[in-house]
Design an enzyme around this catalytic site. Structure first.
Site, PDB file in Angstrom:
ATOM      1  N   LYS A   1      47.729  28.919  90.078  1.00 30.75           N
ATOM      2  CA  LYS A   1      47.355  28.944  91.501  1.00 30.75           C
ATOM      3  C   LYS A   1      48.196  27.915  92.272  1.00 30.75           C
ATOM      4  CE  LYS A   1      42.871  31.073  90.860  1.00 30.75           C
ATOM      5  NZ  LYS A   1      41.460  31.153  91.278  1.00 30.75           N
TER       6      LYS A   1
ATOM      7  N   HIS B   1      45.748  39.871  93.165  1.00 26.10           N
ATOM      8  CA  HIS B   1      44.712  38.886  92.856  1.00 26.10           C
ATOM      9  C   HIS B   1      43.740  38.821  94.025  1.00 26.10           C
ATOM     10  CE1 HIS B   1      42.790  34.997  92.084  1.00 26.10           C
ATOM     11  NE2 HIS B   1      43.148  35.184  90.822  1.00 26.10           N
TER      12      HIS B   1
ATOM     13  N   GLU C   1      38.084  40.849  87.625  1.00 23.67           N
ATOM     14  CA  GLU C   1      37.680  39.522  88.090  1.00 23.67           C
ATOM     15  C   GLU C   1      36.730  39.612  89.282  1.00 23.67           C
ATOM     16  OE1 GLU C   1      40.549  35.936  87.380  1.00 23.67           O
ATOM     17  OE2 GLU C   1      41.379  37.233  88.911  1.00 23.67           O
TER      18      GLU C   1
ATOM     19  N   SER D   1      41.272  27.519  86.790  1.00 24.20           N
ATOM     20  CA  SER D   1      40.752  26.152  86.876  1.00 24.20           C
ATOM     21  C   SER D   1      40.196  25.643  85.558  1.00 24.20           C
ATOM     22  CB  SER D   1      39.676  26.051  87.967  1.00 24.20           C
ATOM     23  OG  SER D   1      38.616  26.952  87.720  1.00 24.20           O
TER      24      SER D   1
END
Length: 227
Positions: A15, A97, A145, A207
């Protein structure tokens, strides 16, 4: 080309986290390469565009652009050309995304551009029906996702297992060759283990790795959990 990627695969999206920017992107990439060599598990990396060439040069792992545009060479200031990321050393690219969503027509065009240029296409989608629609375009990889779980620390493989199993069933029915990943909230080795049990071939994670105090240790835990 997607079939040439050895599965299971852990795909790490950098990211725009400072923890994975510039020199730190290289450090994270080297941690990932060490884990991949130690465990034999495929780890893909998706750094920021400005770091793509340096990451691709620093490690032997497959590197993915975070995005490319549905354009051809020419007058397109500020856009990302498929040929440019390939020249920079990318093996593939993320597409659609949830933080950079695209129209279906553009997803279709980008998947085709990737196929023509020998890049792996990884289309992200936020629910089973969107994954089914994307699978008709025949990308190499589809990643399910749910956006509400991204960055939450609550893994989709545990919180919404039915979303994963339904996606697997729909995509397999349409195109059995597509590699299926799941992402959103993946933060523990157990999340990876469950994802594989639900029928996927790996995970897309951000993350949980990038912001970890010890990315090497967590990556190692993830890799070991695929076995």
């Amino acid at each position: 080309m997607g079939s040439k990627l050895q599965t299971p695969i852990i795909l790490v999206n950098f990211k725009t986290y400072l923890e994975a920017t510039g020199k730190r992107a290289i450090e994270l990439a080297k941690h990932a390469e060490k884990v991949s060599k130690e465990t034999g598990v495929t780890i893909g990396l998706s750094p920021q565009l400005a770091d793509l060439a340096s990451v691709a040069e620093a490690v032997e792992l497959p590197v993915f652009a975070q995005h490319v545009d549905a354009i051809k060479p020419g007058s397109n200031t500020g856009y990302v050309l498929v040929e440019s990321v390939k020249e920079a050393g990318a093996a593939g690219t993320l597409i659609n995304h949830s933080e950079h969503q695209l129209k279906l027509a553009d997803i279709d065009a980008i998947v085709q551009l990737c196929r023509d240029r020998g890049l792996v296409s990884c289309v992200c989608a936020n629910n089973p029906s969107a994954c089914a629609a994307a699978s008709t375009l025949a990308p190499d990889i589809i990643s399910i996702e749910p956006p509400e779980l991204i960055g939450s620390g609550v893994a989709v493989s545990k919180a919404q297992p039915q979303v994963v199993t339904k996606t697997v069933a729909l995509v397999r029915h349409i195109n059995g060759k597509i590699i299926i990943l799941c992402g959103a909230g993946i933060s523990h080795g157990e999340d990876v283990r469950v994802a594989l049990k639900l029928g996927t071939s790996g995970v897309l994670v951000a993350s949980g790795i990038v912001k970890a105090k010890d990315p090497y240790r967590i990556l190692h835990e993830f890799a070991e959990s695929t076995k």
